[in-house]
Scaffold this active site. Sequence first.
Site, mmCIF file in Angstrom:
data_model
loop_
_atom_site.group_PDB
_atom_site.id
_atom_site.type_symbol
_atom_site.label_atom_id
_atom_site.label_comp_id
_atom_site.label_asym_id
_atom_site.label_seq_id
_atom_site.Cartn_x
_atom_site.Cartn_y
_atom_site.Cartn_z
ATOM 1 N N VAL A 150 0.868 -1.171 0.000
ATOM 2 C CA VAL A 150 0.000 0.000 0.000
ATOM 3 C C VAL A 150 0.908 1.224 0.000
ATOM 4 O O VAL A 150 1.939 1.237 0.688
ATOM 5 C CB VAL A 150 -0.897 0.035 1.251
ATOM 6 C CG1 VAL A 150 -1.785 1.282 1.252
ATOM 7 C CG2 VAL A 150 -1.753 -1.226 1.341
ATOM 8 N N CYS A 151 0.534 2.215 -0.793
ATOM 9 C CA CYS A 151 1.235 3.507 -0.772
ATOM 10 C C CYS A 151 2.726 3.284 -1.081
ATOM 11 O O CYS A 151 3.053 2.508 -1.987
ATOM 12 C CB CYS A 151 0.987 4.155 0.588
ATOM 13 S SG CYS A 151 1.310 5.911 0.723
ATOM 14 N N THR A 152 3.605 3.909 -0.360
ATOM 15 C CA THR A 152 5.032 3.790 -0.668
ATOM 16 C C THR A 152 5.631 2.447 -0.224
ATOM 17 O O THR A 152 6.843 2.246 -0.383
ATOM 18 C CB THR A 152 5.819 4.953 -0.048
ATOM 19 O OG1 THR A 152 5.451 5.075 1.325
ATOM 20 C CG2 THR A 152 5.501 6.258 -0.760
ATOM 21 N N ALA A 167 -2.486 2.375 -4.441
ATOM 22 C CA ALA A 167 -2.087 3.777 -4.433
ATOM 23 C C ALA A 167 -1.966 4.272 -2.982
ATOM 24 O O ALA A 167 -1.772 3.478 -2.067
ATOM 25 C CB ALA A 167 -3.092 4.587 -5.239
#
Lengths: 212, 212
Positions: free
Chosen positions: B98-100, B148
């Site tokens: 998730v995310c970075t 994202a």
Amino acid sequence: MKIAALVFDDLTALDLFGPLEVLGGLPNAEFVFVTPDESITAERTGIKIDVTAALDEVDSADILLVPGGQGTRRLIKHEPTLEWVRKIDQTTTWTTSVCTGSLVLAAAGLLNGRPATTHWMAYDLLEKLGAQPTSERVVFSDKYVTAAGVSSGIDMALRLAQEIYGDDLAQSIQLFIEYDPQPPFDSGSPEKADPDIVRLVRAAQVARTRSK
Amino acid sequence: MKIAALVFDDLTALDLFGPLEVLGGLPNAEFVFVTPDESITAERTGIKIDVTAALDEVDSADILLVPGGQGTRRLIKHEPTLEWVRKIDQTTTWTTSVCTGSLVLAAAGLLNGRPATTHWMAYDLLEKLGAQPTSERVVFSDKYVTAAGVSSGIDMALRLAQEIYGDDLAQSIQLFIEYDPQPPFDSGSPEKADPDIVRLVRAAQVARTRSK
């Protein structure tokens, strides 16, 4: 902006971390996590949260946040917690809850006669505790803001950010957390979900509660 | 169904707890939280997560989940963590982020030439690490599933639940967590948000990174 979150054993982690992530975007947000318990393990996932502030160590807040979870069924009968909630509420600008966290606010006598919401499977209990349950996702009643089940805390906190600091900041936070929801189904409320799915979830919850 | 989450100091809590709350609805889900760090404090909110499993204590998983946060910038240069990620990946059915968190998967060499996503402010870095960034909210590339920014982990985990156990279970989980999103604005992606808001968030992020 002092934000006090009541945390407790058997809480639902997303109830807490959804709003925290949003409120963490407020200018000068300062968090304190307060608990009546010795240790805190989130329900379902078993992750442990390490909290040091006891009830008697915190006596005021700008925002009070009470998440939900099975642990609330214990807290609504735990007078020291309810006493603390009443005390903090006298100092807050906003008193808020997510999911069954509203049961704790209601048990403390703060939602008497007020429109409020909770997880859709807990409307009956919320009513017994004196509130007027509604199926809206986020309910504002003066300074009392209650959100529906689990994930609704994100919407609640964005609405709160908007009320406190205006549209630009709320939109910035929404963009930062990339909250552009794309659920794979339209199954997120008992009105929208297939009736078979609603029955399935109710049955699973009954089984789960009985096994405790 | 063993789900190993890599957790670390300066993680974004919602990246982790969004998917956890969804995956907690899978039958026989068993979680293990693994860390290279001595202690874990979430960014922005300062809440502490208490984790006991070290990297060398876990050597397999059905699902690997890597959340994001500022702490990933350290982990992408931390060879023992990358080595562990590669080792676990050899045992997984699904390797997810998730995310970075996807930066860590990419730095471990797992996303070479693959389409993948991350927080919208980290596309450049993801590309430098060998992946092909896309702006989709959830990207499946064989067993690699990347989401994202922050809140997108909820959508990712629902898609994963659907892939593994089918529509009924995924819909049940969505209903249980009452995921019927009603954001107050349509500001959740850089394409949808007002350009002034996008600039505001970028500027705040630059200021925040420089202050560290």
